[in-house]
Every structure is written in C-alpha cells, then in structure tokens.
Design an enzyme around this catalytic site. Structure first.
Site, short mmCIF file in Angstrom:
data_model
loop_
_atom_site.label_atom_id
_atom_site.label_comp_id
_atom_site.label_asym_id
_atom_site.label_seq_id
_atom_site.Cartn_x
_atom_site.Cartn_y
_atom_site.Cartn_z
N GLY A 33 -52.38 37.50 8.95
CA GLY A 33 -53.45 37.38 9.93
C GLY A 33 -53.01 36.71 11.22
CG HIS A 34 -51.47 33.32 11.35
ND1 HIS A 34 -52.68 32.92 11.88
CD2 HIS A 34 -51.37 32.73 10.13
CE1 HIS A 34 -53.27 32.10 11.02
NE2 HIS A 34 -52.51 31.98 9.96
CE LYS A 89 -48.33 28.70 10.20
NZ LYS A 89 -47.63 29.43 9.15
CG ASP A 103 -48.10 27.22 4.75
OD1 ASP A 103 -48.48 28.05 3.90
OD2 ASP A 103 -48.24 27.40 5.96
CG HIS A 151 -55.66 28.94 9.00
ND1 HIS A 151 -54.92 27.80 9.16
CD2 HIS A 151 -54.81 29.89 8.55
CE1 HIS A 151 -53.67 28.03 8.83
NE2 HIS A 151 -53.57 29.29 8.46
#
Length: 332
Positions: A57-58, A106, A111, A220
């Site tokens: 989505g990035h 990140k 993550d 997000h």
C-alpha cells in the site's frame, strides 16, 4: 470514494506482485514461495546484503527500490501490515553475503518484532545480521507515542545512500554507523486533506470535514494529534519547512536533499508547487538545496496528502546519492 479495481481485497497484493514481476523482469525476481522480491543484478564488490520491507500500500516502497545500487531484497506484507518473519528470514538467507545482511526497518511495532525474530533465526545459523531503524517522522515525536517517531519518507533516501555505500564493499558495522547517522540527519512531516480508502469497504478510513487538514498524519492513516484548517500552500509549507529545519538544527550554510512525496492522491502539479515553496524558504534561511525529489515515493494507498522530508548532507553523502542505480522506481 470508489472501490479499487481488484479481483478481491485479499488478492490485491499477490495480483500486484505478479504484475510487478512481469513488468520489471529485467531487474527483479519475485520469489513467490517465500514471499519476497530480490534483485537480479548487484555489484560484485558488495559484501553485505541489504533487505527491507513493510506493509503493502506504500508503493513504490519497498519493492520498487530493489535492484542494482539499492536493495538486494524486499519483503512485502499485506496492506499496511508487517511482513512475516519467515519472509524476512528467507530473503536474508538468499541475499546475504560474506559480510552478512543489514535490515533497514521502519519504526513500527510489527516491523520491529518480525525483523527481530528473523535476525535471531539468522544468528542461530551463524549469519551476521544488524539493523538500521528509520524513525524520521517529527509528528510522532511525543511522550504519548510509546514506539517513538515513525519511519516514513526518509526511508527511500536511506535505502539509496546505503545501497551505494554497500557497493563500495563497506562492512556491516560501518554500514550500520552510516545508516544511523543518516537517520539522525533526516526528518519528515506529512499532511492530508482526505484519508485513504479502506480496500475492504471502499469507504474513507477516517472522517475529515471539508476545509480541514490532518497535520502530522501517518502513512497508515494514523490520525494527527490535531486537525488544522486548510490554508494557502505558502503558509502550510512554511510551517512544515520551519518545523523540519528546527528539528535538524539547520543553520546558514547547511546543505540538504528535499523530498516532496505524494501520499497517493495528489497531482504532480501540487507536488512541484510544494517543492517550489520549500526551496524558496530554504533559500531565505541560507540553506543550500543540493538535490530535490518530487513524486510518489512512499505512498498511503490513495490518501490525498503529501510529506516533506529534509536530509542534511555533506559531499560524501551526495556522492552516494548520485551513484547510479537500476531499480524499478529508481533508474538514474
């Protein structure tokens, strides 16, 4: 807002990865069984493999920066979700060199956890592994945010510079030191006038009234600490640039790279105006704008917003930034 063009919300990521691999078959391989994308070509001088990843989505982050001169592999998770530690482990084993593997992570809880588990598994196999944690977002620098600053737009700049440095044969310890220094020299801030569309519903991810801005939004869709009134771009970018300059303690004579990054739903027309305003304000401060990037580099699906990043640089950093790279989203 309209529904995405997709077979299903669950199929958006694997369908996109299949198309991505076909579109850039000269540069990357999608290792479908293990869920990562790796570079076809890397420098023979490289002693340490570079692996990054995060939620989908990035795009083009992170898969778009896999290739010669940048990442050796990237692990895409589900939309806005961390990749599984198994993906990271397998990618790291596949691209690790004699000097080990460096994870570029990140600063998000998922993550950190999954890259950490993968690092432990690599250690048990005798594969040297280290991490650079990217935490550039000034909006999340607050005592109320337990995880600390989020990792956002600076990620692509860190990946580019470290990729060039790795191609010189730099070892793991020195790459970590360089990466940590880069992170401390870069800060970002994002705003949005409309949220992204939730893939499962086709509806806005959060409510935002007309004429309002989320000042300090996350990639997000994390809400900012406060909602501000929409105002002329000159005033908005002036506040953002001032905040970033103060965070980096930029004085007259400093040099920077600026990134005007679209979050998925703004036009090039708007983004070039953002860069123009930032450049004028940096000139007024006596800060040299050495390089500039304008476009969609780290997005948030279709969010109508942008981020501004500043990286303070010296001659050596500029040399690495200017080094050639051949990745799907970075061919220069």
């Amino acid at each position: 807002m309209a529904l995405y063009f997709a077979n299903s919300s669950e199929g958006m990521v694997p369908d996109a990865l299949a198309g991505f691999a076909r579109a850039h078959a000269d540069l990357v391989v999608w290792e479908r069984a293990h869920g990562f994308v790796r570079a076809r070509h890397t420098s023979p001088a490289r002693r340490v493999g570079l692996v990054s990843g995060g939620g989908s989505g990035h795009e083009p982050l992170h898969i778009g920066y896999v290739g010669a001169g940048m990442l050796d592999a990237a692990c895409p998770g589900r939309i806005f979700a961390s990749p599984h530690n198994r993906q990271i482990f397998e990618a790291s084993r596949a691209v690790g060199r004699e000097g080990g593997v460096l994870h570029l992570v990140k600063n998000y809880t998922g993550d950190r956890i999954n890259f950490g588990i993968a690092a432990e598994r690599l250690g048990r196999q005798g594969i040297p592994c280290a991490r650079v944690l990217i935490d550039d977002d000034v909006a999340s620098e607050s005592d109320g945010v337990a995880a600390g600053r989020r990792g956002t737009g600076a990620t692509v700049l860190v990946e580019k510079v470290l990729g060039a440095a790795a191609d010189t044969g730099m070892g793991l310890r020195d790459l970590v030191a360089l990466g940590e220094d880069l992170v401390e020299r870069c800060r970002s801030l994002a705003v949005a006038s409309a949220p992204h569309t939730a893939p499962t519903t086709g509806r806005p991810a959060f409510a935002l009234s007309n004429g309002a801005l989320e000042y300090g939004v996350g990639i997000h869709g994390e809400r900012a600490e406060h909602t501000a009134a929409h105002r002329p771009l000159r005033d908005l970018v002036g506040e953002m640039t001032g905040t970033l300059a103060r965070a980096l303690r930029l004085g007259r004579g400093a040099s920077v790279i600026a990134l005007a990054n679209g979050l998925g739903g703004v036009t090039q027309l708007e983004l070039y105006a953002v860069l123009g305003e930032a450049a004028r304000l940096l000139d007024d401060r006596g800060v040299a704008l050495e390089r500039a990037l304008v476009g969609d580099f780290v997005t948030a699906l279709d969010m109508h917003g942008f981020s501004l990043s500043l990286l303070e640089v010296d001659g050596e950093t500029l040399k690495w930034y200017d080094a050639p790279a051949q990745a799907p989203a970075w061919r220069r």
